[in-house]
Motif scaffolding. Structure first.
Motif, PDB file in Angstrom:
ATOM      1  N   ASN A 152      -1.729   0.057   7.406  1.00  0.00           N
ATOM      2  CA  ASN A 152      -1.242  -1.287   7.756  1.00  0.00           C
ATOM      3  C   ASN A 152      -0.420  -1.956   6.657  1.00  0.00           C
ATOM      4  O   ASN A 152      -0.298  -3.182   6.610  1.00  0.00           O
TER       5      ASN A 152
ATOM      6  N   THR B 190      -5.661  -7.489  10.638  1.00  0.00           N
ATOM      7  CA  THR B 190      -5.953  -6.197  10.010  1.00  0.00           C
ATOM      8  C   THR B 190      -5.456  -5.036  10.870  1.00  0.00           C
ATOM      9  O   THR B 190      -4.861  -4.087  10.366  1.00  0.00           O
TER      10      THR B 190
ATOM     11  N   ARG C 215      -2.049 -14.446   3.823  1.00  0.00           N
ATOM     12  CA  ARG C 215      -2.855 -13.799   4.884  1.00  0.00           C
ATOM     13  C   ARG C 215      -2.181 -13.989   6.251  1.00  0.00           C
ATOM     14  O   ARG C 215      -2.103 -13.069   7.049  1.00  0.00           O
TER      15      ARG C 215
ATOM     16  N   LEU D 103     -10.445   5.314   3.202  1.00  0.00           N
ATOM     17  CA  LEU D 103      -9.717   4.147   2.694  1.00  0.00           C
ATOM     18  C   LEU D 103      -9.439   4.295   1.197  1.00  0.00           C
ATOM     19  O   LEU D 103      -8.301   4.088   0.742  1.00  0.00           O
TER      20      LEU D 103
ATOM     21  N   TYR E  46     -12.154  -1.893  -2.854  1.00  0.00           N
ATOM     22  CA  TYR E  46     -12.756  -1.911  -1.527  1.00  0.00           C
ATOM     23  C   TYR E  46     -14.281  -1.825  -1.555  1.00  0.00           C
ATOM     24  O   TYR E  46     -14.891  -1.396  -0.572  1.00  0.00           O
TER      25      TYR E  46
ATOM     26  N   ARG F 125       2.421  -6.814   9.333  1.00  0.00           N
ATOM     27  CA  ARG F 125       1.775  -5.756  10.123  1.00  0.00           C
ATOM     28  C   ARG F 125       2.275  -5.755  11.569  1.00  0.00           C
ATOM     29  O   ARG F 125       2.393  -4.692  12.192  1.00  0.00           O
TER      30      ARG F 125
ATOM     31  N   HIS G 257      -1.951  -5.247   1.556  1.00  0.00           N
ATOM     32  CA  HIS G 257      -3.238  -5.892   1.350  1.00  0.00           C
ATOM     33  C   HIS G 257      -2.977  -7.282   0.801  1.00  0.00           C
ATOM     34  O   HIS G 257      -2.062  -7.474   0.014  1.00  0.00           O
TER      35      HIS G 257
ATOM     36  N   LYS H 298       0.833  -1.204   0.000  1.00  0.00           N
ATOM     37  CA  LYS H 298       0.000   0.000   0.000  1.00  0.00           C
ATOM     38  C   LYS H 298       0.876   1.266   0.000  1.00  0.00           C
ATOM     39  O   LYS H 298       2.082   1.202   0.296  1.00  0.00           O
TER      40      LYS H 298
ATOM     41  N   ILE I 129      -4.373   0.849  12.078  1.00  0.00           N
ATOM     42  CA  ILE I 129      -5.233   0.073  11.176  1.00  0.00           C
ATOM     43  C   ILE I 129      -5.388   0.744   9.800  1.00  0.00           C
ATOM     44  O   ILE I 129      -5.513   0.066   8.787  1.00  0.00           O
ATOM     45  N   GLY I 130      -5.343   2.073   9.787  1.00  0.00           N
ATOM     46  CA  GLY I 130      -5.489   2.786   8.511  1.00  0.00           C
ATOM     47  C   GLY I 130      -4.176   2.932   7.747  1.00  0.00           C
ATOM     48  O   GLY I 130      -4.139   3.516   6.665  1.00  0.00           O
TER      49      GLY I 130
ATOM     50  N   PHE J 181     -15.337   4.283   7.304  1.00  0.00           N
ATOM     51  CA  PHE J 181     -13.957   4.573   6.889  1.00  0.00           C
ATOM     52  C   PHE J 181     -13.735   4.430   5.389  1.00  0.00           C
ATOM     53  O   PHE J 181     -12.611   4.595   4.910  1.00  0.00           O
TER      54      PHE J 181
ATOM     55  N   GLU K 158     -16.550  -3.917  -1.065  1.00  0.00           N
ATOM     56  CA  GLU K 158     -17.260  -4.593   0.041  1.00  0.00           C
ATOM     57  C   GLU K 158     -17.379  -3.696   1.284  1.00  0.00           C
ATOM     58  O   GLU K 158     -18.176  -3.957   2.175  1.00  0.00           O
ATOM     59  N   HIS K 159     -16.563  -2.632   1.335  1.00  0.00           N
ATOM     60  CA  HIS K 159     -16.593  -1.745   2.507  1.00  0.00           C
ATOM     61  C   HIS K 159     -17.357  -0.446   2.235  1.00  0.00           C
ATOM     62  O   HIS K 159     -17.282   0.495   3.036  1.00  0.00           O
TER      63      HIS K 159
HETATM   64  P1  IDP Z   1      -7.785  -6.679   5.485  1.00  0.00           P
HETATM   65  O1  IDP Z   1      -6.992  -5.597   4.798  1.00  0.00           O
HETATM   66  O2  IDP Z   1      -7.027  -7.312   6.618  1.00  0.00           O
HETATM   67  O3  IDP Z   1      -8.354  -7.692   4.508  1.00  0.00           O
HETATM   68  P2  IDP Z   1     -10.469  -5.536   5.716  1.00  0.00           P
HETATM   69  O4  IDP Z   1     -11.420  -5.798   6.831  1.00  0.00           O
HETATM   70  O5  IDP Z   1     -10.793  -6.089   4.359  1.00  0.00           O
HETATM   71  O6  IDP Z   1      -9.022  -5.993   6.204  1.00  0.00           O
HETATM   72  O7  IDP Z   1     -10.331  -3.951   5.597  1.00  0.00           O
HETATM   73  C1  IDP Z   1      -9.692  -3.373   4.500  1.00  0.00           C
HETATM   74  C2  IDP Z   1      -8.832  -2.239   4.991  1.00  0.00           C
HETATM   75  O8  IDP Z   1      -9.668  -1.219   5.528  1.00  0.00           O
HETATM   76  C3  IDP Z   1      -7.892  -2.617   6.117  1.00  0.00           C
HETATM   77  O9  IDP Z   1      -6.668  -3.159   5.653  1.00  0.00           O
HETATM   78  C4  IDP Z   1      -7.689  -1.289   6.836  1.00  0.00           C
HETATM   79  O10 IDP Z   1      -6.649  -0.541   6.233  1.00  0.00           O
HETATM   80  C5  IDP Z   1      -9.006  -0.592   6.610  1.00  0.00           C
HETATM   81  N1  IDP Z   1      -9.863  -0.723   7.788  1.00  0.00           N
HETATM   82  C6  IDP Z   1     -10.534  -1.815   8.205  1.00  0.00           C
HETATM   83  N2  IDP Z   1     -11.225  -1.574   9.323  1.00  0.00           N
HETATM   84  C7  IDP Z   1     -10.978  -0.276   9.624  1.00  0.00           C
HETATM   85  C8  IDP Z   1     -11.416   0.596  10.690  1.00  0.00           C
HETATM   86  O11 IDP Z   1     -12.165   0.201  11.587  1.00  0.00           O
HETATM   87  N3  IDP Z   1     -10.949   1.875  10.645  1.00  0.00           N
HETATM   88  C9  IDP Z   1     -10.113   2.336   9.666  1.00  0.00           C
HETATM   89  N4  IDP Z   1      -9.686   1.543   8.661  1.00  0.00           N
HETATM   90  C10 IDP Z   1     -10.114   0.275   8.646  1.00  0.00           C
END
Ligand code: IDP
Length: 151
Positions: free
Chosen positions: A114, A93, A87, A63, A51, A104, A117, A11, A111-112, A59, A53-54
Motif C-alpha cells: 500500500n 489501510t 493520514r 510485513l 511494526y 493508496r 506509511h 515503502k 493491502i500488503g 501477517f 504493535e502487529h
Molecule cells: P496503516 O499502515 O494504515 O497504519 P496498520 O493497521 O498499522 O495500517 O498496518 C500496518 C501495515 O500492515 C499496513 O500498512 C499493511 O501494509 C499491513 N497490513 C495490515 N493489515 C493487514 C492484513 O490484514 N493483511 C496483510 N497486511 C496487512
C-alpha cells in the motif's frame, strides 16, 4: 493552531515503482514541510520495532520481510495538524477501501503493497521518528512560502 511533526515512509513497493517523487510531491504541494529524509533499506531491527504493535498478527513476518526488502524513504514532516492531515492524504489501510485522491486510493491495489506509511498519533510519530532518525538529522528552518501557506 497546532504545528505537529509526523513520520512518513515511502515503502519499498512504491520505491521500486518509481513513486517517490509523486508521494513526496503531494506532501510538499500540500504546504507541509520536509524536515527529515533518508534513502535506506530498513534493518531487521528497525522493521521489527516499526511494526512491533502487529507482532501477534498472522501477517507480521511478511510485513517485516517486506519493509526490510529494499530501499525505502523515511521522512519527518511538519505542519498544522500534520499527523491527521497526512493520514487523510494516504487513505485507508486497504487500498480497495481508500478514497480516490488519496495516495493508496490512487496508486495501490493490495493491502500488503500500500505504498506508504504514516504515523497515526503523536506518541507513535515520535517513536517512529526515533527508529529512523537521530535528533541532529532533523532540520529546523523556515520555508519561504510559509506566509502564503498559513494566514
Ligand atoms: P496503516 O499502515 O494504515 O497504519 P496498520 O493497521 O498499522 O495500517 O498496518 C500496518 C501495515 O500492515 C499496513 O500498512 C499493511 O501494509 C499491513 N497490513 C495490515 N493489515 C493487514 C492484513 O490484514 N493483511 C496483510 N497486511 C496487512
Amino acid at each position: 493552531m497546532s504545528r505537529e511533526r509526523t513520520f512518513v515512509m515511502v515503502k519499498p513497493d512504491a520505491f521500486q515503482r518509481g513513486l517517490v517523487g509523486e508521494i513526496v510531491s503531494r506532501i510538499e504541494e500540500r504546504g507541509l514541510k520536509l524536515v527529515g529524509m533518508k534513502l535506506l533499506t530498513p534493518s531487521r531491527e528497525q522493521g521489527e520495532e516499526h511494526y512491533a504493535e502487529h507482532e501477534d498478527e498472522p501477517f507480521y513476518d511478511d510485513l517485516v520481510g517486506f519493509i526490510t526488502s529494499g530501499p525505502a524513504v523515511p521522512m519527518v514532516v511538519e505542519g498544522e495538524n500534520a499527523i491527521s492531515l497526512v493520514r487523510d492524504m494516504i487513505g485507508a489501510t486497504d487500498p480497495a477501501e481508500a478514497e480516490p485522491g488519496t495516495v493508496r486510493g490512487d496508486l495501490a491495489l493490495d493491502i500488503g503493497r500500500n505504498c506508504v506509511h504514516a504515523a497515526d498519533a503523536p506518541d507513535t510519530a515520535e517513536r517512529e521518528i526515533s527508529i529512523y532518525f537521530d535528533a541532529d538529522e532533523i532540520e529546523t528552518y523556515e520555508r519561504n512560502d510559509e506566509g502564503w501557506v498559513y494566514e
